[in-house]
Design a protein around this motif. Structure first.
Motif, short mmCIF file in Angstrom:
data_model
loop_
_atom_site.label_atom_id
_atom_site.label_comp_id
_atom_site.label_asym_id
_atom_site.label_seq_id
_atom_site.Cartn_x
_atom_site.Cartn_y
_atom_site.Cartn_z
N ARG A 89 0.89 -1.18 -0.13
CA ARG A 89 -0.16 -0.10 -0.01
C ARG A 89 0.76 1.24 -0.01
O ARG A 89 1.96 1.18 0.49
CB ARG A 89 -0.93 -0.05 1.30
N ASN A 90 0.32 2.30 -0.60
CA ASN A 90 1.15 3.41 -0.66
C ASN A 90 0.64 4.24 0.53
O ASN A 90 0.05 5.28 0.56
CB ASN A 90 0.73 4.29 -1.68
N GLU A 91 1.15 3.98 1.81
CA GLU A 91 0.88 4.68 2.92
C GLU A 91 1.82 5.48 3.40
O GLU A 91 2.82 5.38 2.95
CB GLU A 91 0.55 3.55 4.34
N MET A 92 1.49 6.47 4.01
CA MET A 92 2.34 7.74 4.55
C MET A 92 3.07 7.17 5.69
O MET A 92 2.38 6.53 6.63
CB MET A 92 1.73 8.72 4.77
N SER A 93 4.19 7.00 5.80
CA SER A 93 5.28 6.89 7.15
C SER A 93 5.14 7.81 8.13
O SER A 93 4.52 8.93 7.95
CB SER A 93 6.57 6.78 6.66
N ARG A 94 5.53 7.58 9.40
CA ARG A 94 5.07 8.42 10.37
C ARG A 94 6.04 9.73 10.15
O ARG A 94 5.67 10.98 10.44
CB ARG A 94 5.64 7.71 11.87
N ARG A 95 7.32 9.50 9.63
CA ARG A 95 8.22 10.48 9.34
C ARG A 95 7.51 11.42 8.46
O ARG A 95 7.71 12.79 8.41
CB ARG A 95 9.42 9.97 8.84
N GLN A 96 7.03 10.88 7.52
CA GLN A 96 6.32 11.75 6.25
C GLN A 96 5.49 12.62 6.66
O GLN A 96 5.14 13.76 6.68
CB GLN A 96 6.05 10.99 5.20
N PHE A 97 4.47 11.99 7.65
CA PHE A 97 3.37 12.59 8.26
C PHE A 97 3.81 13.64 9.08
O PHE A 97 3.28 14.85 9.27
CB PHE A 97 2.50 11.64 9.24
#
Length: 175
Positions: free
Chosen positions: A15-23
């Motif tokens: 899945r193309n989920e956002m990582s915590r760092r990106q968030f």
């Protein structure tokens, strides 16, 4: 179905989920941009608003009663209300007001056209305006006689209800 096809089907879907760092970087970046805009926009408005304001018509200042003006130039002081961008002040101005042989009133600026010193009337007992700095001389009408390259400036003047009102300074119309 080959082993390869089976492995392909059983592979977990990425899945193309956002990582915590990106968030966190998007959230902090957005908050920083919002705060920067909140600080910058008022500063831009503060700088630009005075430029965009419409110039108001010249204001007339009540200076002296008509009856007090004679054929001999007299110095009158008055205050003007001025707004320069956001700075409001009431500086004191001076005018030499007199009337000519025909009874017409006129007002001259006291600022010498040579280097900006303040002139005086009849200080050398010669019925002329004289600049104490460099010896410029002017006639009663403000015509430059020596040293100064131009005649004294004149104020716009109007008479209403027995009072003399002065407006902005303009080039001398009497000489």
């Amino acid at each position: 179905m080959s082993n390869h096809d089976q492995e392909k089907n059983h592979r977990p879907v990425k899945r193309n989920e956002m990582s915590r760092r990106q968030f966190l970087s998007y959230t902090l970046g957005g908050a920083t941009a919002f705060m920067a805009a909140g600080v910058t926009l008022p500063m831009i408005r503060f700088a630009v608003d005075p430029i965009l304001k419409k110039k108001s018509e010249s204001t007339w200042v009540k200076v002296v009663e008509e009856a007090k003006v004679t054929n001999e130039p007299q110095e009158f002081k008055f205050n003007i209300h001025q707004i320069d961008g956001w700075y409001v002040s009431d500086p004191e101005q001076t005018a030499w007001i007199t009337k000519d042989e025909q009874g017409n009133y006129f007002a001259l600026s006291p600022v010498c056209k040579h280097l900006g010193c303040t002139i005086g009337w009849n200080t050398e007992k010669n019925n002329e305006y004289v600049c104490p700095c460099h010896g410029a001389h002017y006639t009663m009408d403000g015509k430059n006689l020596s040293v100064a390259p131009k005649p004294l400036d004149e104020y716009d003047l109007k008479v209403e209800s027995g009072w003399i009102y002065l407006g902005p300074i303009k080039a001398n119309t009497r000489v």
